[in-house]
Design an enzyme around this catalytic site. Structure first.
Site, mmCIF file in Angstrom:
data_model
loop_
_atom_site.group_PDB
_atom_site.id
_atom_site.type_symbol
_atom_site.label_atom_id
_atom_site.label_comp_id
_atom_site.label_asym_id
_atom_site.label_seq_id
_atom_site.Cartn_x
_atom_site.Cartn_y
_atom_site.Cartn_z
ATOM 1 N N GLU A 245 0.876 -1.191 0.000
ATOM 2 C CA GLU A 245 0.000 0.000 0.000
ATOM 3 C C GLU A 245 0.900 1.224 0.000
ATOM 4 O O GLU A 245 1.532 1.513 1.015
ATOM 5 C CB GLU A 245 -0.884 0.016 1.258
ATOM 6 C CG GLU A 245 -1.836 -1.140 1.399
ATOM 7 C CD GLU A 245 -3.092 -0.954 0.578
ATOM 8 O OE1 GLU A 245 -3.228 0.087 -0.099
ATOM 9 O OE2 GLU A 245 -3.926 -1.863 0.599
ATOM 10 N N CYS A 279 -2.355 9.604 2.611
ATOM 11 C CA CYS A 279 -2.075 8.897 1.357
ATOM 12 C C CYS A 279 -3.185 9.135 0.343
ATOM 13 O O CYS A 279 -2.918 9.260 -0.846
ATOM 14 C CB CYS A 279 -1.867 7.405 1.601
ATOM 15 S SG CYS A 279 -3.237 6.613 2.449
#
Ligand code: NDP
Length: 501
Positions: A245, A279
């Site tokens: 990720e 993010c």
């Protein structure tokens, strides 16, 4: 040895990682740095604990995970205060982060059996005499490497799902947020004191690298794309599967028929919450030309009212990782040097450890501020013909994590066309709070999924079993088959599959 302290920069003193508040430099905690041998030993202990944890079954694990989530819920203010002290974000933001993580623990606990448990599946023409079963079994030990920006929510997206699937976890938190990681692990040990089902190893990137090489069943990494590549390379040595990720450069599209007030409000929050260190934060905005001026005015108006600082009433706090400030500064300077304009903030907004809201326009699409992850409270806003041009520009990125579309009539259509793992329509970042939705990216944003059913399966391996129910009426997979049986199979396959529809 005593190292010089810079607020927020962790140092190693006498074998301990010392973490400090990024706003004040106050020491938050000291944690022993794990050696390679310590990492190996933790993984060995975890292997034994995993067998015990798996044997508890779905119900036993769910009961303990639900108790864990209620402890976190009841002590959420204490956790939020620690997140504020060590990471710098306002406590209100930390509460929202922890609340979302708690929701995920509950969802994973309650749904693991339904998603992963054994079920009977259909057989086929050639295997009618066999019953077929599918289930998803734990890997054993999952190594989890986490970042600092959402030090509760982000690792918990792997940890909760890995535990619910029946694995033990060895967690390496970011060196910037070890106290938060330790707090989460200590609370779990209070609920599950019997075996070290969830352990922590502290240290810098080297400890993360040791975890990659430790022989864990799978490695779940969340962090930057550059480190994600190193993690993959290290895991490749032992063919350890990875979940990666990574970062993003999320775009928001504002179509001409959007609710502009709602869009401006969501854009400011999506771009600047947690000082832009998100993010799935919005970093680029593409606005239809018909509403560009109106939207920009509303956006600047809202962003200019944000308060920045270490106080309780601040909308966002310091940049957690001091080295990021130079990246933010470089992106702003480069944008301006290449013809961009700051309609809010700009170079003078960079006041370490803070960066004030900055909105840049007329920035060329190949500038760093449009192409690279900035990770600060900055937005680039560009005028486009319509949503179609916006999609094309948004998709011209190596990243593909999240994104947002504001439109009254074209939301779903444009959202589906965005090359990203997740998109919110008429909101920003909403998908992250929905436990049933998978979370993860494409391209340089990584691969694999946390959250939801996909997130549970990510931490389990498919196990397929057949069981003979009766003798074979038509032995196909055997040297005992007769010419008559082959003729029958030939007829049957033509009958079942010979039609074009
Ligand atoms: P980093 O990549 O710098 O670090 C992530 C983790 O990896 C840290 O625990 C770090 O340890 C560790 N690490 C560093 N080097 C190695 C190595 N060689 N081998 C194994 N592990 C290593 O990321 P940040 O902590 O700076 O986090 C910010 C990044 O994370 C941003 O790019 C952000 O977009 C991304 N992110 C992605 C999310 C997603 O779900 N897609 C969610 C949240 C953040 P140490 O800190 O000790 O160096």
């Amino acid at each position: 040895m005593t190292a010089t302290r810079t607020p927020g920069v962790p140092v190693v003193e006498d074998g301990a990682l010392v973490s400090t508040n990024p706003a004040t430099g106050e020491e938050v905690g000291r944690f022993p740095v794990a050696s390679d041998a310590n990492v190996q030993a933790a993984v060995a202990r975890a292997r034994e604990a995993a067998a015990w944890w798996a044997d508890l079954g779905y119900a036993g694990r769910a009961q303990r995970l639900l108790r864990y989530r209620s402890v976190l819920a009841n002590r959420i203010s204490e956790l939020a205060e620690l997140v504020r002290r060590e990471g710098g974000k306002p406590a209100a933001e930390a509460i929202v982060e922890a609340a979302a993580a708690i929701d995920h623990i509950a969802w994973a606990a309650r749904n693991a059996r339904r998603v992963l448990g054994q079920r009977k599946v259909r057989g086929s023409l050639l295997t009618a005499e066999h019953a077929a079963y599918l289930e998803y079994l734990p890997y054993g030990v999952i190594g989890v490497i986490g970042p600092w920006n959402y030090p509760v929510f982000t690792p918990m997206g792997s940890i909760a799902y890995a535990l619910a699937a029946g694995n033990a976890v060895v967690f390496k938190p970011s060196e910037y947020t070890p106290a938060i990681g330790q707090w989460l692990v200590d609370r779990f040990a209070e609920i599950v004191p019997e075996h070290p089902v969830m352990q922590i190893v502290h240290g810098t990137g080297e400890v993360g690298a040791a975890l990659c090489r430790s022989g864990v069943g799978k490695l779940a990494f969340t962090g930057s794309t550059a480190t994600g590549k190193k993690v993959m390379a290290a895991c490749a040595e032992t063919l350890t599967p990875v979940l990666v990720e990574c970062g993003g450069k999320d775009a928001m599209i504002v179509e001409a028929d959007a609710d502009l007030d709602a869009a401006a409000s969501a854009c400011v929050w999506g771009g600047m919450t947690n000082a832009g260190q998100t993010c799935v934060g919005i970093e680029r905005v593409y606005v239809a030309e018909r509403v560009y001026d109106d939207f920009l005015a509303r956006l600047v108006d809202r962003a200019s009212k944000l308060t920045v600082g270490n106080g309780e009433d601040a909308d966002f706090g310091p940049i957690t990782m001091p080295s990021q400030i130079e990246i933010i500064r470089r992106h702003i300077d480069d944008a301006i040097a290449r013809g961009g304009r700051a309609v809010l903030g700009g170079p003078e907004a960079v006041q370490p450890p803070y960066v004030k809201p900055t909105i840049l326009v007329d920035v060329p699409e190949d500038a760093a501020a449009v192409r690279e992850e900035t990770f600060g409270p900055t937005l680039t806003v560009a005028k486009v013909r319509d949503g179609d041009e916006a999609v094309a520009r948004a998709n011209a990125s190596t990243y593909g994590l999240g994104g947002s579309v504001f439109s009254r009539s074209r939301g779903m259509e444009l959202a589906r066309r965005l090359r990203s793992g997740m998109t919110s329509i008429n909101a920003t970042i909403a998908f992250a709070g929905v436990p049933t939705l998978p979370f993860g990216g494409v391209g340089e944003s990584g691969f694999g999924r946390i959250h939801g059913e996909d997130g549970l399966r990510e931490f389990a391996r498919a196990k397929a079993i057949t069981r003979r129910r009766m003798p074979s009426p038509l032995p196909a997979m055997s040297f005992d088959r007769t010419p008559k049986a082959v003729a029958l199979i030939t007829r049957a396959v033509k009958f079942v599959h010979g039609r074009s529809r």
